[in-house]
Design an enzyme around this catalytic site. Structure first.
Site, PDB file in Angstrom:
ATOM      1  N   ASP A  93       0.821  -1.213   0.000  1.00 33.46           N
ATOM      2  CA  ASP A  93       0.000   0.000   0.000  1.00 33.46           C
ATOM      3  C   ASP A  93       0.857   1.265   0.000  1.00 33.46           C
ATOM      4  OD1 ASP A  93      -1.406  -2.288   0.966  1.00 33.46           O
ATOM      5  OD2 ASP A  93      -2.986  -0.995   1.734  1.00 33.46           O
ATOM      6  N   HIS A  95      -1.133   4.594  -0.335  1.00 30.64           N
ATOM      7  CA  HIS A  95      -2.128   5.447   0.333  1.00 30.64           C
ATOM      8  C   HIS A  95      -1.805   6.937   0.295  1.00 30.64           C
ATOM      9  CE1 HIS A  95      -5.156   2.698   1.656  1.00 30.64           C
ATOM     10  NE2 HIS A  95      -4.277   1.885   2.224  1.00 30.64           N
ATOM     11  N   ASP A 121      -3.853   0.024  -3.697  1.00 29.94           N
ATOM     12  CA  ASP A 121      -4.083   1.045  -2.669  1.00 29.94           C
ATOM     13  C   ASP A 121      -3.100   2.200  -2.826  1.00 29.94           C
ATOM     14  OD1 ASP A 121      -6.253  -0.284  -1.690  1.00 29.94           O
ATOM     15  OD2 ASP A 121      -5.539  -0.423   0.371  1.00 29.94           O
ATOM     16  N   ASP A 124      -6.317   7.483  -1.188  1.00 28.94           N
ATOM     17  CA  ASP A 124      -7.080   7.604   0.065  1.00 28.94           C
ATOM     18  C   ASP A 124      -6.173   7.631   1.295  1.00 28.94           C
ATOM     19  OD1 ASP A 124      -9.652   7.879  -0.898  1.00 28.94           O
ATOM     20  OD2 ASP A 124     -10.063   5.727  -0.913  1.00 28.94           O
ATOM     21  N   ARG A 125      -6.712   8.235   2.330  1.00 30.77           N
ATOM     22  CA  ARG A 125      -6.119   8.384   3.659  1.00 30.77           C
ATOM     23  C   ARG A 125      -4.982   9.420   3.646  1.00 30.77           C
ATOM     24  NH1 ARG A 125      -7.980   4.408   6.971  1.00 30.77           N
ATOM     25  NH2 ARG A 125      -8.004   6.163   8.440  1.00 30.77           N
ATOM     26  N   ASN A 153      -8.303  -2.524  -2.855  1.00 33.28           N
ATOM     27  CA  ASN A 153      -9.711  -2.301  -2.509  1.00 33.28           C
ATOM     28  C   ASN A 153     -10.090  -0.823  -2.513  1.00 33.28           C
ATOM     29  OD1 ASN A 153      -8.057  -2.151  -0.069  1.00 33.28           O
ATOM     30  ND2 ASN A 153      -9.964  -1.917   1.056  1.00 33.28           N
ATOM     31  N   HIS A 154      -9.098   0.082  -2.413  1.00 35.01           N
ATOM     32  CA  HIS A 154      -9.412   1.512  -2.425  1.00 35.01           C
ATOM     33  C   HIS A 154      -9.524   2.075  -3.840  1.00 35.01           C
ATOM     34  CE1 HIS A 154      -9.412   3.133   1.734  1.00 35.01           C
ATOM     35  NE2 HIS A 154      -8.843   1.970   1.983  1.00 35.01           N
ATOM     36  N   HIS A 202      -3.743  -8.136  -3.857  1.00 36.88           N
ATOM     37  CA  HIS A 202      -3.871  -7.131  -2.802  1.00 36.88           C
ATOM     38  C   HIS A 202      -4.332  -7.734  -1.474  1.00 36.88           C
ATOM     39  CE1 HIS A 202      -4.318  -3.241  -0.953  1.00 36.88           C
ATOM     40  NE2 HIS A 202      -5.514  -3.596  -0.526  1.00 36.88           N
ATOM     41  N   ARG A 257     -13.546  -6.710   8.451  1.00 36.76           N
ATOM     42  CA  ARG A 257     -13.783  -5.890   7.257  1.00 36.76           C
ATOM     43  C   ARG A 257     -15.266  -5.678   6.979  1.00 36.76           C
ATOM     44  NH1 ARG A 257      -8.769  -3.673   5.790  1.00 36.76           N
ATOM     45  NH2 ARG A 257      -7.186  -5.292   5.968  1.00 36.76           N
ATOM     46  N   HIS A 284      -2.502  -4.840   1.907  1.00 37.35           N
ATOM     47  CA  HIS A 284      -3.821  -4.683   2.523  1.00 37.35           C
ATOM     48  C   HIS A 284      -3.823  -4.450   4.031  1.00 37.35           C
ATOM     49  CE1 HIS A 284      -8.118  -4.789   2.399  1.00 37.35           C
ATOM     50  NE2 HIS A 284      -8.286  -6.008   2.866  1.00 37.35           N
TER      51      HIS A 284
END
Length: 494
Positions: A93, A95, A121, A124-125, A153-154, A202, A257, A284
């Site tokens: 990730d 991010h 990923d 995001d964040r 997943n993002h 992922h 999750r 992940h």
């Protein structure tokens, strides 16, 4: 959108002059157009882009769309299950931590000479997601056989609207750029077979994943569904007691999750044997040391490896990051720490909203002074009966105590504003845990003092967000297709 910066204003005889704080570089105001971003051969000028993004520069909408669309054509042509030869460097990730991505590329080697596999990923964040996407997609255009990108997943509409990426695109670019990003994410492959030995994905395994052909035949060009094989590849996790499970089940509902499954050591070993593989490599999950090796198989090799490449995740986890290098049948782990980066207010908040605790503290102080005066006046009032005076005094004291409590909370918000912002970023919907402000600055620091505490506070954000709002909202409309965007871009270029 205003941002908290290292700038100060000093009054002089004339107009205010902005002085730059020592060591703080102001962001560039230059916007790079297509002719500056691309050379005469139509390739991105990567060194220019890296430095421009490092200075927080932006591109014109046309230049950003061209990068996304050009890279998407390459991604669309790739199979759902990539085959990546060794040597290769595998990353987890990112991010939106652009400055840490630059460090990763510096440590791992330039993509012109180093083969990379990123496991999703990218967004995001963190607050530099669009820079990460545009830089990696530019590298994909330059070195299509040396840089491989998987979906996380993002990389979907559901999560990017719930978290920060949609807002980031609105602040830095336009909604149109966001729409094109979503179309490009639909093109990303879902898994990779590295050196014919490692399945890289992922999230992990699925009850519906029996053989590698199940991946090859999967239609990936869609928004990830809330269940099924595609969802599991992006969302599943190893069981919490992986390798020591007290169950014969291979898969269990993933309660952490809110979707997909936990898979067991037996499930991984069975999959590896059935497909003659050595190990599963995935991302992940944040890891304190940047990676985790799980229980070994009968071949004396870790059955599962988790790689996480975002150091000091959310500026709160205090974790290291890692990348996996596989060359000449030797596996090496490279770790690295976080790099300094410019500061954005949480969720791209404006300065007015950010300043409310400071205003609130002063307002509460004024209220407290007014009530103190009222209590003094009540004591001096000799006309009413003594019982009435006592009741009035008690009511005023209660109000003073209430205002005093509010004043202390605002004081805490002001004194520990940076820590509060970090903690709010970890908590669902930006709401702070009950009672944390009353505990004062020390209580806030204790709530985020280490990796495990930060991970626990952030646990709710690791779940699949609530379902989308009903039809008729902004995102209910169909996004323009890449083909439509490319057509518009060609017209603009003429």
């Amino acid at each position: 959108m205003d941002r908290a910066r290292g700038l100060s204003s000093r009054s002089k005889a004339g107009p205010k002059v902005l002085k730059r704080a020592p060591g703080v570089e102001p962001p560039t105001s230059k916007v790079l157009g297509i002719n500056e971003v691309f050379d005469e051969k139509g390739k991105p000028r990567i060194d220019l882009l890296k430095e421009h993004f490092r200075k927080e520069g932006v591109l014109s909408e046309a230049a950003a769309v061209k990068i996304l669309v050009t890279a998407s054509e390459l991604l669309r042509a790739e199979p759902t299950l990539l085959e990546v030869p060794a040597p290769a460097t595998v990353c987890g990730d990112i991010h939106g931590q652009y400055y840490d991505l630059l460090k990763l590329l510096d440590i791992g080697g330039d993509p012109s000479t180093t083969r990379y596999l990123f496991m999703g990923d990218y967004v995001d964040r963190g607050y530099f997601s669009i820079e990460c996407v545009l830089l990696l997609w530019s590298y994909k255009i330059l070195h299509p056989n040396n840089l491989f990108l998987l979906r996380g997943n993002h990389e979907c509409r559901h999560l990017t609207e719930y978290f920060t990426f949609f807002t980031e695109c609105q602040v830095k670019y336009t909604e149109e750029v966001y729409d094109v990003c979503m179309e490009t994410f639909d093109c990303l492959p879902l898994a990779a077979l590295m050196n014919g030995q490692f399945l890289c994905v992922h999230g992990g395994l699925s009850p519906q994943l029996k053989t590698l052909d199940d991946l090859r035949h999967l239609n990936r060009f869609q928004e990830p569904p809330p269940h099924g094989l595609m969802c599991d590849l992006l969302w599943s996790d190893p069981a919490k007691d992986f390798g020591n499970e007290d169950t014969t089940e291979h898969f269990m509902n993933n309660t952490a999750r809110g979707c997909s499954y936990f898979y067991t050591y037996a499930a991984v070993c069975s999959f590896l044997q059935r497909n003659r593989l050595l190990s599963v490599v995935r991302a992940h999950e944040a890891q304190d040391m940047g990676y985790r090796m799980y229980k070994k198989t009968e071949d004396n090799f870790p059955s599962l490896i988790t790689i996480f490449s975002a150091p000091n995740y959310l500026d709160a986890y205090n974790n290291r990051a890692a990348m996996l290098r596989y060359k000449d049948n030797v596996l090496n782990i490279r770790q690295f720490n976080a790099s300094p980066h410019p500061y954005w207010l949480p969720n791209f908040m404006d300065v007015f909203t950010w300043s409310l605790p400071f205003v609130g503290e002063k307002v509460s102080e004024m209220l407290q002074c007014v009530l103190n005066v009222a209590e003094t006046a009540a004591e001096e009032d000799e006309d009413p009966a003594e019982a009435d005076i006592q009741r009035r005094r008690e009511k005023i004291r209660q109000k003073i105590r209430a205002i005093g409590k509010v004043a202390r909370m605002f004081s805490t918000l002001r004194q520990a504003s940076e820590s509060v912002d970090v903690l709010r970023g970890l908590c669902p919907d930006g709401s702070l845990p009950k009672g944390v402000l009353a505990a004062g600055p020390l209580g806030i620091e204790q709530a985020i003092e280490g990796f495990q505490e930060a991970k626990a506070a952030d646990a709710e954000n690791e779940r699949m967000p609530p379902a989308k709002p009903p039809s008729g909202t902004r995102r209910a409309r169909r996004s323009p297709t890449l083909e439509t965007k490319m057509g518009k871009l060609k017209v603009n270029l003429k």
